[in-house]
Design a protein around this motif. Sequence first.
Motif, mmCIF file in Angstrom:
data_model
loop_
_atom_site.group_PDB
_atom_site.id
_atom_site.type_symbol
_atom_site.label_atom_id
_atom_site.label_comp_id
_atom_site.label_asym_id
_atom_site.label_seq_id
_atom_site.Cartn_x
_atom_site.Cartn_y
_atom_site.Cartn_z
ATOM 1 N N GLU A 43 -9.103 25.980 64.007
ATOM 2 C CA GLU A 43 -8.955 24.518 63.833
ATOM 3 C C GLU A 43 -9.590 24.082 62.512
ATOM 4 N N LEU A 44 -10.717 24.721 62.171
ATOM 5 C CA LEU A 44 -11.370 24.383 60.894
ATOM 6 C C LEU A 44 -10.440 24.696 59.726
ATOM 7 N N ARG A 45 -9.756 25.840 59.810
ATOM 8 C CA ARG A 45 -8.812 26.214 58.734
ATOM 9 C C ARG A 45 -7.701 25.175 58.625
ATOM 10 N N THR A 46 -7.178 24.770 59.774
ATOM 11 C CA THR A 46 -6.090 23.783 59.755
ATOM 12 C C THR A 46 -6.586 22.472 59.153
ATOM 13 N N LEU A 47 -7.774 22.069 59.577
ATOM 14 C CA LEU A 47 -8.342 20.809 59.090
ATOM 15 C C LEU A 47 -8.566 20.882 57.569
ATOM 16 N N ASP A 365 -3.319 35.370 56.165
ATOM 17 C CA ASP A 365 -4.019 35.349 57.461
ATOM 18 C C ASP A 365 -5.509 35.031 57.319
ATOM 19 N N VAL A 366 -6.122 35.489 56.221
ATOM 20 C CA VAL A 366 -7.569 35.263 56.094
ATOM 21 C C VAL A 366 -7.906 34.006 55.303
ATOM 22 N N CYS A 367 -6.930 33.433 54.610
ATOM 23 C CA CYS A 367 -7.232 32.298 53.720
ATOM 24 C C CYS A 367 -7.796 31.110 54.511
ATOM 25 N N PRO A 368 -9.003 30.651 54.171
ATOM 26 C CA PRO A 368 -9.630 29.585 54.965
ATOM 27 C C PRO A 368 -8.924 28.231 54.825
ATOM 28 N N VAL A 369 -8.080 28.081 53.805
ATOM 29 C CA VAL A 369 -7.354 26.804 53.676
ATOM 30 C C VAL A 369 -5.854 27.002 53.914
ATOM 31 N N LYS A 370 -5.543 28.125 54.539
ATOM 32 C CA LYS A 370 -4.170 28.413 55.001
ATOM 33 C C LYS A 370 -3.112 28.327 53.904
ATOM 34 N N ILE A 371 -3.418 28.869 52.741
ATOM 35 C CA ILE A 371 -2.386 28.923 51.699
ATOM 36 C C ILE A 371 -1.391 30.017 52.086
ATOM 37 N N ASP A 372 -0.107 29.705 51.960
ATOM 38 C CA ASP A 372 0.938 30.683 52.319
ATOM 39 C C ASP A 372 1.132 31.656 51.150
ATOM 40 N N ILE A 373 0.090 32.440 50.871
ATOM 41 C CA ILE A 373 0.072 33.240 49.638
ATOM 42 C C ILE A 373 1.256 34.202 49.553
ATOM 43 N N HIS A 374 1.501 34.941 50.641
ATOM 44 C CA HIS A 374 2.566 35.956 50.532
ATOM 45 C C HIS A 374 3.945 35.316 50.390
ATOM 46 N N VAL A 375 4.106 34.110 50.940
ATOM 47 C CA VAL A 375 5.394 33.412 50.774
ATOM 48 C C VAL A 375 5.561 33.010 49.305
#
Length: 462
Positions: A43-47, A365-375
């Motif tokens: 939830e913290l990552r999403t926030l 998967d590990v990015c704390p701010v949920k960047i879609d890096i591989h995309v």
Amino acid sequence: MNHPALAEKFAKDFNRTTWHDETLWFVRQKRDRAIYPIPEFQELRTLASQIKDHTLSNLDNYLLQFEENARKNGVKVHWAADGEEHNRIVLDIIRNAPHIKGRTGPIKMVKSKSMLTEECHLNPFLQKNGVEVVDTDLGERIVQFRNEPPSHIVMPAIHLKKEDVGETFHEHLGTPKGEKDPQALTEAARQHLRQKFVEADIALTGVNFAVAETGSFVVCTNEGNADLGVNLANVHIACMGMEKLIPKVEHLSVFIRLLARSATGQPVTTYTSHFTKPAEGKEMHIVIVDNGRTQQLGRSDFRNSLKCIRCGACMNTCPVYRRSGGHSYDFTVPGPIGAILSPNIDLHKYSTLPFASTLCGSCSDVCPVKIDIHVQLYKWRQVVSKENELPAVKKWGMKGLAKMLAMPKVYNLGGKVARSALRILPHGMTHAKGMNPWAKARELPDAPKQSFKEWYSQNKKP
Ligand code: SF4
């Protein structure tokens, strides 16, 4: 030199590559152990991602709000469109500082870790203009002595072993030859740096987070070097990329909980220092830098990369980074995030970086701010191809393969010929290093007698 060529150079030292791989994997595992006890971590990552999304969508307003509040606090705010302007501004601040203006003799500056100043090549610029710049983060000081760029954004000297550091300190600090005891080496660095802190005229720091509603900013370090420098020098210059903003102080709690856990597996960085206004009789400056960030903000497919809080987790988990080393990226920020930031700066120069990935998605998967890096890596590959930046072999090879895959009969025949050739032809021909780059590091498996398709049609259940 492109990424494959530089990676090959690093990978030649098999023992070092293996050690580098294992060390970073150890940090990745520490990160996992630090986040598991926190049930609300996802939830913290999403926030965090949502806060950054909102900030980026209203960046103009928040930048102005930050500037206004910082000025009210007595801080001087400067704007730089690019690295060159940033460097000029910093030099002007130094030369016009009241205790320096008109003075002859060397000007001394201590600097805590700032990837932005690396990006702008500030050190060589200041040194050319008569300013002695000393990086005070231990890892940064080691690579500065060696005249190398950092190879990781959180652990700048992670590519070096204690024996390498011992040699460097022997050459620059006079420690005994062969000394490799980390405690003795750290003590030597401490004595050396203490003197530099005491003599410094100026302290420069980076910025981890800037808070629009208060005009204050936060610097996170594990060594306390930013704090010591700032408290001893008369002038504090803080340099920040314009994406470092968050709207409110309450948002800090989200990012502070994510940053250290994702970076090094610590619950919090040892020092999380808040700066709001200059101490009495001293000066505080903030330089806000664009340097390509506005352009990235305008690229809808890639704007999310500006959410990055520079924790380095995507590097620690990336199998390509771990086995190719940070210097193989030849860009200030290496690893998966560097591979999506760099083509924005120079697509031609960095066209190989989006391919430095298996697209396994571990970075996202590990990015704390949920960047879609591989995309984004995949999308940059498409841009590289559209802009004609693919090497001819890859370009025509892919075109040929696409044609072949569209014609099942040709594909089946090609497979048959290749399987026979691999079995019949002499090893030196099928594994020639010039013709088959994969054979440089590994053997091919034995060719099977039949394809999976043939096996399946024989063995499938009716
Ligand atoms: S992209 Fe994500 S994981 Fe990588 S450094 Fe930035 S915040 Fe950390």
